[in-house]
Design a protein around this motif. Sequence first.
Motif, PDB file in Angstrom:
ATOM      1  N   UNK A   8     -15.662   4.607  38.390  1.00 41.76           N
ATOM      2  CA  UNK A   8     -15.972   3.480  37.531  1.00 41.76           C
ATOM      3  C   UNK A   8     -16.061   2.135  38.227  1.00 41.76           C
ATOM      4  N   UNK A   9     -15.737   2.098  39.496  1.00 42.22           N
ATOM      5  CA  UNK A   9     -15.822   0.842  40.239  1.00 42.22           C
ATOM      6  C   UNK A   9     -17.266   0.445  40.505  1.00 42.22           C
ATOM      7  N   UNK A  10     -17.437  -0.753  41.013  1.00 39.91           N
ATOM      8  CA  UNK A  10     -18.769  -1.245  41.335  1.00 39.91           C
ATOM      9  C   UNK A  10     -18.758  -2.749  41.504  1.00 39.91           C
ATOM     10  N   UNK A  11     -19.966  -3.305  41.606  1.00 45.33           N
ATOM     11  CA  UNK A  11     -20.117  -4.760  41.724  1.00 45.33           C
ATOM     12  C   UNK A  11     -20.340  -5.328  40.326  1.00 45.33           C
ATOM     13  N   UNK A  12     -19.530  -6.273  39.946  1.00 39.32           N
ATOM     14  CA  UNK A  12     -19.570  -6.838  38.589  1.00 39.32           C
ATOM     15  C   UNK A  12     -19.527  -8.361  38.674  1.00 39.32           C
ATOM     16  N   UNK A  13     -20.246  -9.004  37.773  1.00 35.51           N
ATOM     17  CA  UNK A  13     -20.240 -10.464  37.755  1.00 35.51           C
ATOM     18  C   UNK A  13     -18.942 -10.996  37.156  1.00 35.51           C
ATOM     19  N   UNK A  14     -18.521 -12.172  37.594  1.00 34.67           N
ATOM     20  CA  UNK A  14     -17.336 -12.789  36.988  1.00 34.67           C
ATOM     21  C   UNK A  14     -17.497 -12.920  35.477  1.00 34.67           C
ATOM     22  N   UNK A  15     -16.412 -12.654  34.769  1.00 27.05           N
ATOM     23  CA  UNK A  15     -16.421 -12.758  33.323  1.00 27.05           C
ATOM     24  C   UNK A  15     -16.804 -11.484  32.598  1.00 27.05           C
ATOM     25  N   UNK A  16     -17.369 -10.526  33.320  1.00 27.57           N
ATOM     26  CA  UNK A  16     -17.782  -9.275  32.692  1.00 27.57           C
ATOM     27  C   UNK A  16     -16.609  -8.301  32.615  1.00 27.57           C
ATOM     28  N   UNK A 119     -13.659  -2.175  43.222  1.00 31.57           N
ATOM     29  CA  UNK A 119     -14.217  -3.136  42.278  1.00 31.57           C
ATOM     30  C   UNK A 119     -14.481  -4.425  43.038  1.00 31.57           C
ATOM     31  N   UNK A 120     -15.727  -4.874  42.983  1.00 32.99           N
ATOM     32  CA  UNK A 120     -16.104  -6.120  43.640  1.00 32.99           C
ATOM     33  C   UNK A 120     -16.628  -7.077  42.583  1.00 32.99           C
ATOM     34  N   UNK A 121     -15.980  -8.217  42.472  1.00 33.37           N
ATOM     35  CA  UNK A 121     -16.395  -9.223  41.499  1.00 33.37           C
ATOM     36  C   UNK A 121     -17.175 -10.291  42.244  1.00 33.37           C
ATOM     37  N   UNK A 122     -18.459 -10.363  41.924  1.00 32.94           N
ATOM     38  CA  UNK A 122     -19.330 -11.293  42.635  1.00 32.94           C
ATOM     39  C   UNK A 122     -20.543 -11.615  41.789  1.00 32.94           C
ATOM     40  N   UNK A 123     -20.991 -12.862  41.885  1.00 35.90           N
ATOM     41  CA  UNK A 123     -22.198 -13.267  41.164  1.00 35.90           C
ATOM     42  C   UNK A 123     -23.437 -13.039  42.019  1.00 35.90           C
TER      43      UNK A 123
END
Lengths: 123, 107
Positions: A8-16, A119-123
């Motif tokens: 379920x991990x991945x690259x996700x934008x902040x706030x999501x 999990x990577x949080x990045x815009x």
Amino acid sequence: QVQLVESGGGVVQPGRSLRLSCVASGFTFSRYGMHWVRQAPGKGLEWVAIISYDGSKKYYVDSVTGRFTISRDNSKNTLYLQINSLRGEDTAVYYCAKDGPQQLKLSWYFDLWGRGTLVTVSS
Amino acid sequence: DIQMTQSPSSLSASVGARVTITCRSSQTIKNYLNWYQKKPGAAPKLLIYGASSLQSGVSSRFAGSGSGTDFTLTISSLHSEDLATYYCQQSYDIPLTFGGGTRVEMK
């Protein structure tokens, strides 16, 4: 084979939001507490949350309280972590871990770990 | 929160050497202290629980001692496969907390 497998991990934008899963096999999942532990890049281990064998008790580290929700589905041998309002500091490898050897009680340490999901949080 | 302090943060030792890692808690945790081994890309592994009990399947090269606030993990004779980062963790109170880790490298 006794194991835990996260996904379920991945690259996700902040706030999501994101939901992590952990499938257990090789032991009676429904009789043990379960944890989530994370490790930010280049940092040490940080405990995130615990859930009792039946889901009746849940505890969190202060930094995630109100944003993270731990849950489980014993019919599917699966542990979940719902992560809302993601922040940059949530970037980490998230591990699920089985609580110690006592059945139906909490030992508060980890005797089986998965290999983690990033999990990577990045815009 | 209970703070866990490990020392040293890293060490370099030769194969066969005796290695000692210390962990100190900010308040007494009795014997609620556990040790883990973490290799890059691998799942962490429980070595010692309850300060001194060896987890099943773990080599007897590993030993834990201590109580109260001061604890030690000893590797009696370092093997190349012991290259890893070692973490202590207190299970006395929530939030559960870890030490900062000790990286063991080969000299």
